[in-house]
Design a protein around this motif. Structure first.
Motif, PDB file in Angstrom:
ATOM      1  N   ILE A 190      75.742  44.307  62.431  1.00 44.44           N
ATOM      2  CA  ILE A 190      75.179  43.132  63.079  1.00 44.44           C
ATOM      3  C   ILE A 190      74.326  43.593  64.248  1.00 44.44           C
ATOM      4  O   ILE A 190      74.783  44.328  65.124  1.00 44.44           O
ATOM      5  N   TYR A 191      73.090  43.182  64.251  1.00 45.32           N
ATOM      6  CA  TYR A 191      72.121  43.541  65.291  1.00 45.32           C
ATOM      7  C   TYR A 191      72.074  42.399  66.301  1.00 45.32           C
ATOM      8  O   TYR A 191      71.843  41.242  65.940  1.00 45.32           O
ATOM      9  N   ARG A 192      72.286  42.741  67.583  1.00 45.31           N
ATOM     10  CA  ARG A 192      72.193  41.761  68.666  1.00 45.31           C
ATOM     11  C   ARG A 192      71.414  42.391  69.807  1.00 45.31           C
ATOM     12  O   ARG A 192      71.932  43.231  70.535  1.00 45.31           O
ATOM     13  N   VAL A 248      69.320  38.109  66.557  1.00 47.39           N
ATOM     14  CA  VAL A 248      70.618  38.382  65.932  1.00 47.39           C
ATOM     15  C   VAL A 248      70.443  38.308  64.415  1.00 47.39           C
ATOM     16  O   VAL A 248      69.849  37.369  63.887  1.00 47.39           O
ATOM     17  N   GLY A 249      70.940  39.319  63.720  1.00 48.63           N
ATOM     18  CA  GLY A 249      70.851  39.316  62.265  1.00 48.63           C
ATOM     19  C   GLY A 249      71.706  40.426  61.681  1.00 48.63           C
ATOM     20  O   GLY A 249      72.282  41.232  62.411  1.00 48.63           O
ATOM     21  N   ILE A 250      71.783  40.461  60.367  1.00 44.96           N
ATOM     22  CA  ILE A 250      72.505  41.522  59.685  1.00 44.96           C
ATOM     23  C   ILE A 250      71.503  42.534  59.143  1.00 44.96           C
ATOM     24  O   ILE A 250      70.471  42.161  58.585  1.00 44.96           O
ATOM     25  N   VAL A 251      71.776  43.803  59.342  1.00 45.16           N
ATOM     26  CA  VAL A 251      70.867  44.870  58.928  1.00 45.16           C
ATOM     27  C   VAL A 251      70.936  45.035  57.410  1.00 45.16           C
ATOM     28  O   VAL A 251      72.014  45.216  56.847  1.00 45.16           O
ATOM     29  N   VAL A 252      69.766  44.987  56.759  1.00 43.41           N
ATOM     30  CA  VAL A 252      69.710  45.130  55.300  1.00 43.41           C
ATOM     31  C   VAL A 252      68.871  46.328  54.864  1.00 43.41           C
ATOM     32  O   VAL A 252      68.829  46.667  53.683  1.00 43.41           O
ATOM     33  N   GLN A 253      68.220  46.980  55.809  1.00 41.30           N
ATOM     34  CA  GLN A 253      67.439  48.185  55.512  1.00 41.30           C
ATOM     35  C   GLN A 253      67.249  48.963  56.802  1.00 41.30           C
ATOM     36  O   GLN A 253      67.050  48.359  57.868  1.00 41.30           O
ATOM     37  N   ALA A 266      67.086  53.943  63.589  1.00 39.64           N
ATOM     38  CA  ALA A 266      66.574  53.283  64.785  1.00 39.64           C
ATOM     39  C   ALA A 266      65.794  52.010  64.477  1.00 39.64           C
ATOM     40  O   ALA A 266      65.640  51.133  65.337  1.00 39.64           O
ATOM     41  N   HIS A 267      65.281  51.899  63.267  1.00 36.74           N
ATOM     42  CA  HIS A 267      64.458  50.750  62.889  1.00 36.74           C
ATOM     43  C   HIS A 267      64.866  50.259  61.508  1.00 36.74           C
ATOM     44  O   HIS A 267      65.532  50.967  60.751  1.00 36.74           O
ATOM     45  N   GLY A 268      64.440  49.043  61.195  1.00 33.57           N
ATOM     46  CA  GLY A 268      64.788  48.526  59.879  1.00 33.57           C
ATOM     47  C   GLY A 268      64.476  47.057  59.742  1.00 33.57           C
ATOM     48  O   GLY A 268      63.628  46.503  60.446  1.00 33.57           O
ATOM     49  N   LEU A 269      65.190  46.413  58.820  1.00 36.60           N
ATOM     50  CA  LEU A 269      64.967  45.016  58.479  1.00 36.60           C
ATOM     51  C   LEU A 269      66.255  44.232  58.672  1.00 36.60           C
ATOM     52  O   LEU A 269      67.323  44.657  58.228  1.00 36.60           O
ATOM     53  N   LEU A 270      66.143  43.088  59.353  1.00 38.55           N
ATOM     54  CA  LEU A 270      67.265  42.180  59.541  1.00 38.55           C
ATOM     55  C   LEU A 270      67.110  40.960  58.650  1.00 38.55           C
ATOM     56  O   LEU A 270      65.997  40.518  58.373  1.00 38.55           O
ATOM     57  N   MET A 271      68.215  40.397  58.242  1.00 34.91           N
ATOM     58  CA  MET A 271      68.237  39.103  57.583  1.00 34.91           C
ATOM     59  C   MET A 271      68.983  38.122  58.481  1.00 34.91           C
ATOM     60  O   MET A 271      69.974  38.480  59.122  1.00 34.91           O
ATOM     61  N   SER A 272      68.525  36.886  58.540  1.00 35.21           N
ATOM     62  CA  SER A 272      69.181  35.875  59.361  1.00 35.21           C
ATOM     63  C   SER A 272      70.604  35.630  58.888  1.00 35.21           C
ATOM     64  O   SER A 272      70.911  35.721  57.693  1.00 35.21           O
ATOM     65  N   LEU A 273      71.484  35.320  59.833  1.00 38.00           N
ATOM     66  CA  LEU A 273      72.864  35.022  59.488  1.00 38.00           C
ATOM     67  C   LEU A 273      72.984  33.650  58.832  1.00 38.00           C
ATOM     68  O   LEU A 273      73.871  33.421  58.004  1.00 38.00           O
ATOM     69  N   ASP A 274      72.094  32.760  59.203  1.00 41.92           N
ATOM     70  CA  ASP A 274      72.109  31.417  58.644  1.00 41.92           C
ATOM     71  C   ASP A 274      71.047  31.271  57.567  1.00 41.92           C
ATOM     72  O   ASP A 274      70.282  32.198  57.293  1.00 41.92           O
ATOM     73  N   ALA A 308      65.434  34.004  56.645  1.00 46.31           N
ATOM     74  CA  ALA A 308      64.368  34.667  57.399  1.00 46.31           C
ATOM     75  C   ALA A 308      64.698  36.143  57.591  1.00 46.31           C
ATOM     76  O   ALA A 308      65.862  36.532  57.595  1.00 46.31           O
ATOM     77  N   VAL A 309      63.665  36.960  57.760  1.00 43.84           N
ATOM     78  CA  VAL A 309      63.853  38.376  58.053  1.00 43.84           C
ATOM     79  C   VAL A 309      63.047  38.769  59.285  1.00 43.84           C
ATOM     80  O   VAL A 309      62.114  38.060  59.699  1.00 43.84           O
ATOM     81  N   TYR A 310      63.415  39.923  59.856  1.00 41.75           N
ATOM     82  CA  TYR A 310      62.823  40.376  61.120  1.00 41.75           C
ATOM     83  C   TYR A 310      62.797  41.902  61.111  1.00 41.75           C
ATOM     84  O   TYR A 310      63.798  42.536  60.776  1.00 41.75           O
TER      85      TYR A 310
END
Length: 205
Positions: free
Chosen positions: A29-31, A36-41, A47-55, A201-203
């Motif tokens: 979990i990235y905060r 805030v999101g869950i790391v998927v890549q 150090a870097h990557g892609l987050l997916m929204s928790l909702d 959503a992703v970030y």
């Protein structure tokens, strides 16, 4: 000795903060601030990557604000990076007679804040892989673990048969979507733009 150790520990902490060397793994979990999101890549260094929204939300890919049918070619054809598709949407809104209300799925992601966007189809496939333990094959236990992390952090679990829209257009009538019943690539499929499907959503961090 204790004072020297604490000084060294503080120095390491400051260096880590200064150079952003915190490492992440898939499923963390990235905060950071309001993000805030869950790391998927992740990159090799974590150090870097892609987050997916928790909702998640439910929205049409495109629809007239009054609820009528809205089918047109948009040119949102990038398969790898949904940010590029969002950039094209911003261009349409600024230069032509369009608004965010014409594109509810994109609007839902945008409303999460700066940097969030509707993922391209291959980004959804990346998420599919993360859900199933890193491989494009069915892994029920890995999916359960992933959903448990979401729920334990106030998120919504991935519905087994929920269809999730990507930002990648197929033609004037359909956009690519995916459902995460398994990690198999073949579950990515075109879906009608006017359907109300699920959205995550992703970030990029």
């Amino acid at each position: 000795m204790k004072k020297k150790f604490l000084t060294m520990l503080l120095l390491v902490s400051c260096i880590t903060m200064a150079y952003g060397q915190r490492k992440y793994a898939i499923g963390d979990i990235y905060r950071e601030g309001s993000i805030v999101g869950i790391v998927v890549q992740v990159t090799d260094d974590g150090a870097h990557g892609l987050l997916m929204s928790l909702d998640e939300g439910e929205a049409n890919w495109s629809l007239k604000p009054n609820g009528g049918l809205f089918d047109t070619v948009t040119g949102f054809t990038d398969y790898e990076d949904g940010r590029k598709n969002m950039e094209k949407l911003v261009y349409l809104i600024n230069k032509m007679d369009f608004s965010w209300d014409h594109f509810p799925a994109f609007r839902w992601c945008r409303n999460k804040g700066e940097g969030w966007y509707l993922p391209a189809i291959n980004e959804l496939i990346t998420i599919n892989k993360a859900i199933h333990g890193g491989k494009l094959e069915k892994n029920k236990e890995a999916r359960k673990r992933f959903n448990k992390i979401l729920e334990n952090n106030g998120g919504k679990k991935i519905g087994r048969y929920n269809v999730y829209f990507s930002s990648t257009e197929k033609d004037e009538m359909k956009a690519y979507a995916i459902y995460f019943v398994s990690g198999i690539l073949g579950y990515a499929t075109p879906n009608h733009k006017r359907y109300k499907d699920y959205v995550r959503a992703v970030y990029r961090f």
